[in-house]
Enzyme design. Structure first.
Site, PDB file in Angstrom:
ATOM      1  N   ASP A  92     -51.794  68.633  10.010  1.00  0.00           N
ATOM      2  CA  ASP A  92     -50.519  67.898   9.630  1.00  0.00           C
ATOM      3  C   ASP A  92     -49.910  67.505  11.084  1.00  0.00           C
ATOM      4  OD1 ASP A  92     -51.004  68.821   7.183  1.00  0.00           O
ATOM      5  OD2 ASP A  92     -49.524  70.573   7.414  1.00  0.00           O
TER       6      ASP A  92
ATOM      7  N   ASP B  80     -50.790  77.110   6.323  1.00  0.00           N
ATOM      8  CA  ASP B  80     -49.909  76.478   7.133  1.00  0.00           C
ATOM      9  C   ASP B  80     -49.424  77.697   7.844  1.00  0.00           C
ATOM     10  OD1 ASP B  80     -50.208  73.843   6.402  1.00  0.00           O
ATOM     11  OD2 ASP B  80     -48.462  74.142   4.601  1.00  0.00           O
TER      12      ASP B  80
END
Length: 222
Positions: free
Chosen positions: A146, A130
Site C-alpha cells: 500500500d 496489514d
C-alpha cells in the site's frame, strides 16, 4: 521497419528498471508480511515509535487501507487488470522515471494480489495482511505494498504536472509555445517580437535614406 538501435536500447533499460523495481517491492512486501504473520500477535498493537508508529497485525478482505471489506473478488480483478495494463504499456516506456514509478505501482499491486490469490479463505478471496499503523496520520492500517502504491501515485501526478511523457520527452506548455511563436530571428542571430516589429517599421520608414542626407541648399549633410 525496424526502430533505431538507440530507442531499442533505452526501451530495454526502461523495462529492466521497471521489472527490478517491481521485484524489489514484491520481495520487500512479502518478506515483511511473512515476518509479521510468524512473529506478531493478531490484533494486538506493538509500539515501535510510541504513538507515531505501531505494528498491528490484521487481515483485510477489502482494498488498501481497509476500504470496502466486502468486495474482495472485485479488488482481485482490479489488481489483475492493473498488472496487465502496466505490462502491456511497458513496451512504450522510454523514461527511467516512468519505469521506476510504474515498477513500484506494479510491485504494490502484485504484492496485494498475491495475498488475495493465495491466502485464506480461498483463491481470489484471500485476506491481505496489514500491519502498519500511524494513528497520527490516518486511522487505517496498511502494509508495504500500500505504501509503495501511494508513493508511486504521488510521483505519477508530479510527472504529469511537469509534462514528462512515457517516451522521455517533455510536453511544452501552451504559454511557452505562444511565447515561441511571437519571436522571429534577425539576420544577426538576435530575436525580436512581432509587436516590436510593428512599432519599428513606421520609425524606420520615417528616417531618410543614406543617399538623401542633404540639407535644404543641396549640400551633403554628412
Amino acid at each position: 521497419m525496424s526502430r533505431p538501435a538507440s530507442r531499442a536500447k533505452v526501451s530495454v533499460r526502461a523495462i529492466a528498471a521497471l521489472a527490478f523495481a517491481a521485484v524489489v517491492v514484491v520481495a520487500f512486501d512479502q518478506v515483511a508480511k511473512a515476518l509479521v504473520v510468524a512473529n506478531l500477535p493478531y490484533g494486538t498493537p506493538v509500539p515501535i515509535l510510541g504513538g507515531a508508529l505501531q505494528f498491528l497485525y490484521v487481515r483485510n478482505p477489502g482494498a488498501a487501507f481497509s476500504f470496502a471489506v466486502n468486495m474482495t473478488w472485485v479488488f482481485s480483478i482490479i489488481s489483475a487488470a492493473v498488472v496487465a495494463a502496466i505490462i502491456i504499456y511497458s513496451r512504450r516506456i522510454r523514461s527511467m522515471w516512468w519505469a521506476v514509478v510504474l515498477g513500484m505501482l506494479l510491485g504494490g499491486a502484485l504484492g496485494n494480489l498475491i495475498d488475495r490469490l493465495f491466502r485464506e479463505p480461498g483463491f481470489g478471496r484471500g485476506h491481505v495482511v496489514d500491519f502498519i499503523s500511524t494513528p497520527w496520520m490516518m486511522p487505517a492500517i496498511y502494509n508495504v505494498a500500500d505504501s509503495f502504491i501511494c508513493i508511486s501515485m504521488v510521483v505519477f501526478v508530479l510527472l504529469v504536472i511537469l509534462g514528462v511523457n512515457l517516451d522521455g520527452s517533455r510536453t511544452v506548455s501552451a504559454k511557452r509555445a505562444a511565447q515561441a511563436d511571437t519571436t522571429e530571428p534577425l539576420d544577426g542571430g538576435a530575436a525580436f517580437s512581432s509587436a516590436d516589429a510593428a512599432v519599428d517599421e513606421p520609425t524606420r520608414a520615417s528616417r531618410p535614406n543614406d543617399g538623401d542626407r542633404r540639407d535644404a541648399l543641396g549640400h551633403d549633410a554628412t
